[in-house]
Design an enzyme around this catalytic site. Sequence first.
Site, short mmCIF file in Angstrom:
data_model
loop_
_atom_site.label_atom_id
_atom_site.label_comp_id
_atom_site.label_asym_id
_atom_site.label_seq_id
_atom_site.Cartn_x
_atom_site.Cartn_y
_atom_site.Cartn_z
N GLY A 33 -2.67 4.47 -10.33
CA GLY A 33 -1.53 5.31 -10.01
C GLY A 33 -0.43 4.49 -9.38
O GLY A 33 -0.62 3.32 -9.02
N GLY A 35 6.24 5.36 -4.60
CA GLY A 35 7.29 4.61 -3.95
C GLY A 35 6.76 3.47 -3.09
O GLY A 35 7.45 2.50 -2.84
N PHE A 36 5.50 3.56 -2.64
CA PHE A 36 4.89 2.54 -1.79
C PHE A 36 4.46 1.32 -2.58
O PHE A 36 4.27 0.25 -2.05
CB PHE A 36 3.66 3.11 -1.10
CG PHE A 36 2.63 3.62 -2.08
CD1 PHE A 36 1.70 2.78 -2.65
CD2 PHE A 36 2.65 4.95 -2.47
CE1 PHE A 36 0.77 3.24 -3.55
CE2 PHE A 36 1.72 5.42 -3.38
CZ PHE A 36 0.80 4.57 -3.93
N GLY A 37 4.22 1.46 -3.89
CA GLY A 37 3.68 0.39 -4.72
C GLY A 37 2.70 0.95 -5.74
O GLY A 37 2.85 2.08 -6.23
N LYS A 49 -4.51 -1.31 -3.07
CA LYS A 49 -3.12 -0.83 -3.01
C LYS A 49 -2.21 -2.01 -2.69
O LYS A 49 -2.38 -2.70 -1.68
CB LYS A 49 -2.97 0.25 -1.95
CG LYS A 49 -1.55 0.79 -1.85
CD LYS A 49 -1.44 1.99 -0.92
CE LYS A 49 -1.66 1.60 0.51
NZ LYS A 49 -1.40 2.73 1.44
N ASP A 71 -3.09 15.98 8.52
CA ASP A 71 -2.67 16.29 7.15
C ASP A 71 -3.88 16.67 6.29
O ASP A 71 -4.08 16.14 5.20
CB ASP A 71 -1.92 15.11 6.53
CG ASP A 71 -1.02 15.53 5.38
OD1 ASP A 71 -0.75 16.75 5.24
OD2 ASP A 71 -0.58 14.67 4.61
N VAL A 113 -1.64 1.22 -7.18
CA VAL A 113 -3.07 1.18 -6.84
C VAL A 113 -3.85 0.78 -8.08
O VAL A 113 -3.65 1.34 -9.17
CB VAL A 113 -3.56 2.54 -6.32
CG1 VAL A 113 -5.05 2.48 -6.04
CG2 VAL A 113 -2.81 2.91 -5.05
#
Length: 677
Positions: free
Chosen positions: A356, A359-361, A378, A474, A363
């Site tokens: 997947g 925006g973070f990078g 990740k 969360d 995996v």
Amino acid sequence: MVATLLLTSSLVVMIISHLASAAAAPTSGAFIYHGFSGADLSLNGMAAVDPGGLLRLTNNTRQSMGHAFFPTPFNIVGRSFSTAFVFAILSQYPDVSAHGLAFALSPSKDLVGALPSQHLGLFDATDSGNSSDHIVAVELDTVQNLEYNDIDDNHVGIDINDLRSVDSAPASYFTDTSAGAAAGFKNLSLFGRRPLQLWVEYDGEATRLDVTLSPVGVAKPPVPLLSSTINLSSFLADETYVGFSAATGAVTALHYVLGWSFSLGGRAEEIDVSKLPSLPLAEGAAMKQRHLLHVALPTALLILILVVIVLVLMTARKMKYAEEREHWELEYGPHRISYKDLYRATNGFADENLLGAGGFGRVYRGVLTESKLEVAVKRVSNESRQGVKEFVAEIESIGRVRHRNLVQLLGYSRWRGELLLVYDYMPNGSLDKYLHDRPEVPLGWSQRFRIIKGIAAGLLYLHEEWEQVVLHRDIKASNVLLDREFSGRLGDFGLARLYDRGSNAQITHVVGTLGYLAPELSRTRIATTSSDVYAFGAFLLEVACGRRPVELKTSGVELVLVDWVLDLLKEGAVAEARDRRMGDDVAVEEVELVLKLGLLCSHPVPMSRPSMRQAVQFLSGDAPLPADILDNDMHLFGSVMRNTDAFVDSTISRPMEGSGLSAYQFTISETLFSSGR
């Protein structure tokens, strides 16, 4: 004769020193320093005057602080004052700095009990906000601390008896329309090799405090960065000292003051930057340049070129896997995994192993060569300053938690501009897609009940059984991942916080996902284990009913899941709320237990909710549910959640594209520089 000459020379030196000191001494409440050699300042902590005349407030010591005050107090109450100073913050690293420095007005030169790190050497962990402190400061802060509502990690703020600034703005200075440029504020970095100048001016009659910032060499801007109406007479003591405070945290920095001017009742004298001492980095660069120009010989240059060529040929392969190592890794080094191993595990981060992206990078799925362990890797972008802070915070906090029902952070790596985190691989993705994405084979009740009990056990461990209290903040189906046996594991600790047992959580920034936020958060803004229990209640209803906590129907009517289930309970038909895709092969008693417990955990009154230990006992049959669920102020449910969601500042998590691995989509919102949480 020689003795006479020596005596005369000594007298001349004494006279010159006396005149220099007199130039800096206060006359009618005014003084100016161009460098601080021979200055009579009150120093403590790490503060010292370097041989070149620089006032150095901190050195390269972690978790330290330094203070420098003018030795004589002033009566500032009801009067105007003006000060200007030139400063520089030199960090160890080009993209991360320690905590900043502050110009301070204080009733004492000795700030007893003050702490370093985010406290800036001004306050301790308990007295921030105490009106008896009589401390007013202008902070130059290079770390974002959400507990103090900092706007970013590079800002100027006005503080009154509290590190929660009454006014703040990103570091910048006003530029006019000269040279064809449009008028407006231009951003500045508070740390770097270029010194900056700050003006702090208070009009006692108009009760207005102006703060103006600019680079050295640029004239004072006509528009201040901050302009606040504040009656300082209400906060200052009769006798007030003026000076500076600075602090370091997990990362060190050098905080320098190069020159300082002050005037009580008038405008501070302008600082002549040509008379200021040079920064160490500037001197070192000049010495290196002179050495290269005047000492290096052609033969040495030829040898250097040959050595470089040999080293490049010998280390070309190793450089492919070169990794960065920093001081904080000495403590957490055992969890480090080499980049070479991760590169091989993912077949060079091949596209066929991509799980997947966001925006973070990205995996990737991988298999470690030696252990044959399946992992999810990740790759986090390291473009911003926040990247390193969040990366380290994740490793030193949640990386130490261990439980069979929690997604495990296995290790980390650093390589060039990338940060890499390694987790347990969850082959069946997130629970969310089995509840809401119309799966071909929906989960049966026995699988769902086992997942519920597993997540309850994981939360009990976080709340009561680990060495510190962990608030997840969360909890929802999209953050529950399923392993090969469809056992549930709670992941995505990006919003999680830790605090010591017996202390109170100091979390004042409300984050989470709409529909799972406890109603009291909008009022207290303090997360607790009870607010985690509320989110767990929404999760129970979501799993049992196959519906999200809040849904907008095609008719435009909003369905609040807890209200719907409550209405069915009142009608004596609560089991009718179950997900019909499970079929009729369900244990009705267990379904009713989960739905009633979901309502009890979702109670709008925190004291009426069970603890996670009680919830585990209810689910395992070791204790019966209260028989009077409907009598416990259930009429308060109504519109509580809708009203709460209308104004809570939330961070809404979105699933990753692809495999639904939202547990790897961490959004860490605090930094390693904030301690004790």
